[in-house]
Design an enzyme around this catalytic site. Structure first.
Site, mmCIF file in Angstrom:
data_model
loop_
_atom_site.group_PDB
_atom_site.id
_atom_site.type_symbol
_atom_site.label_atom_id
_atom_site.label_comp_id
_atom_site.label_asym_id
_atom_site.label_seq_id
_atom_site.Cartn_x
_atom_site.Cartn_y
_atom_site.Cartn_z
ATOM 1 N N CYS A 171 0.811 -1.223 0.000
ATOM 2 C CA CYS A 171 0.000 0.000 0.000
ATOM 3 C C CYS A 171 0.844 1.272 0.000
ATOM 4 C CB CYS A 171 -0.933 0.006 1.204
ATOM 5 S SG CYS A 171 -1.874 -1.519 1.366
ATOM 6 N N HIS A 311 -2.412 8.195 5.973
ATOM 7 C CA HIS A 311 -2.689 6.894 5.354
ATOM 8 C C HIS A 311 -4.142 6.524 5.635
ATOM 9 C CE1 HIS A 311 -1.809 3.122 3.504
ATOM 10 N NE2 HIS A 311 -1.997 2.413 4.616
ATOM 11 N N GLU A 322 -1.513 5.492 13.690
ATOM 12 C CA GLU A 322 -1.039 6.648 12.934
ATOM 13 C C GLU A 322 -1.331 7.945 13.679
ATOM 14 O OE1 GLU A 322 -1.141 8.532 8.410
ATOM 15 O OE2 GLU A 322 -2.680 7.073 8.999
ATOM 16 N N LYS A 340 -9.175 8.748 1.760
ATOM 17 C CA LYS A 340 -9.709 7.400 1.520
ATOM 18 C C LYS A 340 -11.187 7.309 1.908
ATOM 19 C CE LYS A 340 -5.445 4.651 1.836
ATOM 20 N NZ LYS A 340 -4.443 5.667 2.222
ATOM 21 N N HIS A 345 -9.520 2.647 -0.654
ATOM 22 C CA HIS A 345 -8.094 2.346 -0.561
ATOM 23 C C HIS A 345 -7.651 1.616 -1.823
ATOM 24 C CE1 HIS A 345 -4.212 1.392 0.714
ATOM 25 N NE2 HIS A 345 -4.445 0.641 1.792
ATOM 26 N N PHE A 404 1.390 -3.296 3.863
ATOM 27 C CA PHE A 404 1.573 -4.634 4.414
ATOM 28 C C PHE A 404 3.055 -4.996 4.312
ATOM 29 C CE2 PHE A 404 -2.985 -6.168 3.298
ATOM 30 C CZ PHE A 404 -3.463 -5.564 4.436
#
Length: 416
Positions: A171, A311, A322, A340, A345, A404
């Site tokens: 990602c 993110h 985060e 997002k 995403h 990931f």
């Protein structure tokens, strides 16, 4: 701002943007939808019967109109989206690598991020193999599905003959690509780099895999409300497709041709969590390393950051971790958003799409709202824009991408 470390290296600027996202085809449509805070998640007919049967797809995209029937058939959708975004970004920049008066094509690089490659093509060909045997498999299987091919196809499309590669950091892939492109320009290897990310993996197998992981929102009764970063009721991300492309140049090259500079790419930081295949380090140590490295390379103090495009995936663990890192590093003054909530995403494309939206936020002095943020998680202590756009002077903005595998990439943009 403090002096930039390694200030002998050339400055890097953004001169072109191109977007193909669930919020619209083109920069103008995507930016308008992002500012509206209107989500794009909707039921997906290709996922009928799945536990999670909704996604964020690019609306009204016609590859035949873009490329003609024969060429469209030979390109996987993840490449199609990237080519369309590249065309817009180059037109926006005013560059034409095929015209020697515009630039030296041997010094135009291409670096694009992608996580999963041509999964649509691969799944189709696996079905052909099982139903009709080896002779039914297309000879185009490998060039259509291999992860590296998107940068090769972009180079063929535009005549870019410089360094050419794909980054694959899940990602974070799109943001990693932009960071690598910055490094190429600062090293003197290129004058121009076409960079960004692309993804189109909303296929039955991939989506079933994400659902089995428990990563996706299961808000089937109300898909539009499913992507809700930082909200107390978030339960997972909504998968999307899309592409974002930026044209980066050395500042000297942009000046030499009288280009419009949209923003400066001041900093890039990367790190690894070295913790878990899919879960973030609960202390956010890897994310913090990347953020501090990006700020350091930009010569920016933490308190100078005005805006963060987070993110912000809408998963319980990511958003909380985060937010804690942002509070710890930046304090609580920077205005945070996660686009997002609108776009979903888009995996390997997400960092590039969000980088482009961060550039637009700097240009326009406007932070898009975080869609579906009805009740901020009580454990989150940063200022998150919600409901309506937030207008404010933005001299320094940051875009975060965490993938990931614990791979992190952070970009810092400053006003031109």
């Amino acid at each position: 701002m403090t002096p930039t470390r390694g200030s002998g290296a050339p400055d890097v600027v953004v001169t072109g943007l191109g977007l193909v996202t669930p919020a619209g085809v083109g920069v103008a449509e995507t930016w308008s939808r992002a500012l509206s805070g209107e989500p794009t998640a909707a039921p997906d007919p290709e996922l009928d019967g799945h536990t999670v049967d909704f996604s964020c797809r690019v609306p009204g995209y016609d590859p035949v109109a873009q490329f003609g029937r024969r060429r469209a058939w030979r390109l996987d959708r993840y490449v199609q989206l990237a080519l369309t975004a590249t065309r817009e970004a180059l037109a926006d920049s005013g560059l034409n690598p095929q015209d020697a008066r515009s630039c030296d094509a041997t010094r135009v690089g291409v670096v694009l991020g992608n996580a999963l490659g041509g999964t649509s093509t691969f799944e189709q060909q696996v079905r052909s193999l099982h139903e009709a045997g080896p002779q039914a498999v297309s000879p185009m299987l490998v060039p259509m599905s291999a992860v590296n091919m998107v940068s090769g196809y972009v180079a063929m499309e535009v005549g870019a003959r410089g360094p050419n590669l794909v980054t694959a950091t899940a990602c974070a892939s799109g943001a990693t690509a932009i960071g690598v492109a910055r490094d190429m320009l600062r090293s003197g290897a290129c004058d121009v780099v076409i960079t960004g990310g692309t993804e189109s993996s909303l296929t039955p197998t991939v989506m079933a895999g994400f659902a089995r992981m428990g990563a996706l929102s299961r808000r089937r009764a109300d898909p539009a409300a499913a992507s809700r970063p930082f909200d107390a009721d978030r339960d997972g991300f909504v998968a999307a497709e899309g592409a974002g492309v930026l044209v980066l140049e050395t500042a000297a090259h942009a000046r030499s041709r009288g280009a419009r500079v949209r923003a400066r790419l001041g900093g890039y930081g990367a790190s690894a969590d070295a913790h878990h295949a899919t879960a973030p380090d609960p202390e956010g140590r890897g994310a913090e390393l990347a953020i501090r490295a990006a700020l350091d390379s930009a010569g920016v103090a933490p308190h100078e950051v005005d805006h963060v495009n987070a993110h912000g995936t809408s998963t319980p663990l990511n958003d909380l971790t985060e937010a804690h890192v942002l509070k710890r590093v930046l304090g609580s003054d920077a205005v945070v958003t996660s686009t997002k909530g609108v776009t979903g995403h888009s995996l390997g494309a997400a960092g590039a799409i969000e980088a482009a939206l961060t550039v637009l936020a700097v240009e326009h002095g406007t932070v898009p709202p975080t869609a579906n943020l009805d009740s901020l998680d009580a454990a989150i202590e940063v200022e998150v824009a919600a409901k309506t756009p937030r207008e404010l002077p933005i001299d320094v903005a940051m875009s975060n991408s965490f993938g990931f595998g614990g791979q992190n990439a952070v970009l810092v943009f400053t006003a031109a």
